[in-house]
Design a protein around this motif. Structure first.
Motif, PDB file in Angstrom:
ATOM      1  N   GLU A   1     -97.961 -33.586  26.205  1.00  0.00           N
ATOM      2  CA  GLU A   1     -96.910 -34.214  27.268  1.00  0.00           C
ATOM      3  C   GLU A   1     -96.184 -32.980  27.799  1.00  0.00           C
ATOM      4  OE1 GLU A   1     -92.764 -36.904  27.137  1.00  0.00           O
ATOM      5  OE2 GLU A   1     -94.623 -37.156  25.719  1.00  0.00           O
ATOM      6  N   TRP A   2     -95.726 -31.947  27.339  1.00  0.00           N
ATOM      7  CA  TRP A   2     -95.006 -30.909  27.712  1.00  0.00           C
ATOM      8  C   TRP A   2     -96.233 -30.050  28.691  1.00  0.00           C
ATOM      9  CZ3 TRP A   2     -90.541 -28.332  28.012  1.00  0.00           C
ATOM     10  CH2 TRP A   2     -90.537 -27.099  28.744  1.00  0.00           C
ATOM     11  N   SER A   3     -97.293 -29.876  28.455  1.00  0.00           N
ATOM     12  CA  SER A   3     -98.280 -29.281  29.385  1.00  0.00           C
ATOM     13  C   SER A   3     -98.607 -30.092  30.753  1.00  0.00           C
ATOM     14  CB  SER A   3     -99.659 -29.250  28.705  1.00  0.00           C
ATOM     15  OG  SER A   3    -100.473 -28.572  29.593  1.00  0.00           O
ATOM     16  N   LEU A   4     -98.337 -31.503  30.629  1.00  0.00           N
ATOM     17  CA  LEU A   4     -98.286 -32.155  31.969  1.00  0.00           C
ATOM     18  C   LEU A   4     -96.909 -32.453  32.601  1.00  0.00           C
ATOM     19  CD1 LEU A   4    -100.545 -35.147  30.514  1.00  0.00           C
ATOM     20  CD2 LEU A   4    -101.223 -33.412  32.230  1.00  0.00           C
ATOM     21  N   THR A   5     -95.814 -32.471  32.092  1.00  0.00           N
ATOM     22  CA  THR A   5     -94.543 -32.702  32.548  1.00  0.00           C
ATOM     23  C   THR A   5     -93.651 -31.391  32.599  1.00  0.00           C
ATOM     24  OG1 THR A   5     -93.434 -33.096  30.339  1.00  0.00           O
ATOM     25  CG2 THR A   5     -94.731 -34.905  31.782  1.00  0.00           C
ATOM     26  N   LYS A   6     -93.697 -30.520  31.850  1.00  0.00           N
ATOM     27  CA  LYS A   6     -92.704 -29.276  31.307  1.00  0.00           C
ATOM     28  C   LYS A   6     -91.372 -29.886  31.131  1.00  0.00           C
ATOM     29  CE  LYS A   6     -95.930 -26.355  32.390  1.00  0.00           C
ATOM     30  NZ  LYS A   6     -96.780 -25.941  31.288  1.00  0.00           N
ATOM     31  N   LYS A   7     -91.341 -31.091  30.816  1.00  0.00           N
ATOM     32  CA  LYS A   7     -90.230 -31.640  30.233  1.00  0.00           C
ATOM     33  C   LYS A   7     -90.156 -31.751  28.696  1.00  0.00           C
ATOM     34  CE  LYS A   7     -88.912 -33.943  34.505  1.00  0.00           C
ATOM     35  NZ  LYS A   7     -88.483 -32.663  35.107  1.00  0.00           N
ATOM     36  N   ALA A   8     -89.069 -31.957  27.938  1.00  0.00           N
ATOM     37  CA  ALA A   8     -88.939 -31.971  26.603  1.00  0.00           C
ATOM     38  C   ALA A   8     -89.272 -33.394  26.190  1.00  0.00           C
ATOM     39  CB  ALA A   8     -87.625 -31.506  25.950  1.00  0.00           C
TER      40      ALA A   8
END
Length: 185
Positions: free
Chosen positions: A160-167
């Motif tokens: 998820e981080w890799s896709l969104t760069k959000k926690a």
């Protein structure tokens, strides 16, 4: 051809301003044993002329922390594009009581200490060595089930981080636990 079978960390090496001052700090502040020193005029791996003192300290459990003093290189500096809290060396202590005792010892030496900080499954204190390397002492407090849950969500959180760069919120319970234990609201 297969991947190597690692047997642990042989040593981690950092630069220091003064080898003697660094040894004395780690002996006095953290009780490390100074085990080995190498002084050379040429780098063994490259053959380049670059005089250095390479020191090794026993960090316990077959873990070794090493430093290089490089007197002919430009004065050492930190990576100014990275916040100082990011790059650090973390050591494990046996309990929260040992963590609190370590904090008192460090402060008695005149060292400014931040924490303890509650991270949900461990508590930490932070301070700087004479080279401005950030040091963390951490006491694990999590349960087997908590560590298993963190391992279970690690892959999905990274994706998820890799896709969104959000926690991602996969381990939101961890932050809630830390807040409730530290009295934050």
């Amino acid at each position: 051809m297969s991947s190597p079978v690692l047997k642990g960390l042989h040593h981690a090496a950092y630069r220091c301003k003064d080898a003697k001052e660094t040894v004395e700090f780690y002996q006095n502040a953290l009780g490390m044993k100074f085990t080995t020193a190498f002084a050379e005029d040429h780098v063994p791996s490259t053959g380049a002329y670059d005089p250095y003192m390479h020191i090794f300290l026993d960090a316990g459990n077959d873990n070794v922390l090493a430093f290089f003093e490089l007197p002919e290189q430009p004065e050492m500096d930190r990576d100014n594009n990275t916040p100082e809290w990011v790059q650090h060396i973390a050591f494990r202590v046996g309990s929260v009581e040992e963590l609190v005792s370590a904090k008192a010892h460090l402060e008695s030496l005149g060292i400014e200490v931040l924490g303890p900080t509650h991270h949900g499954v461990f508590q930490s204190i932070y301070f700087f060595d004479p080279n401005q390397h950030r040091i963390e002492l951490a006491a694990d407090i999590g349960t087997k089930e908590q560590y298993e849950e963190l391992a279970r969500v690690a892959g999905p959180m990274l994706e998820e981080w890799s896709l969104t760069k959000k926690a991602p919120r996969h381990a939101a319970w961890l932050h809630e636990l830390a807040r409730s234990k530290s009295g934050d609201s």
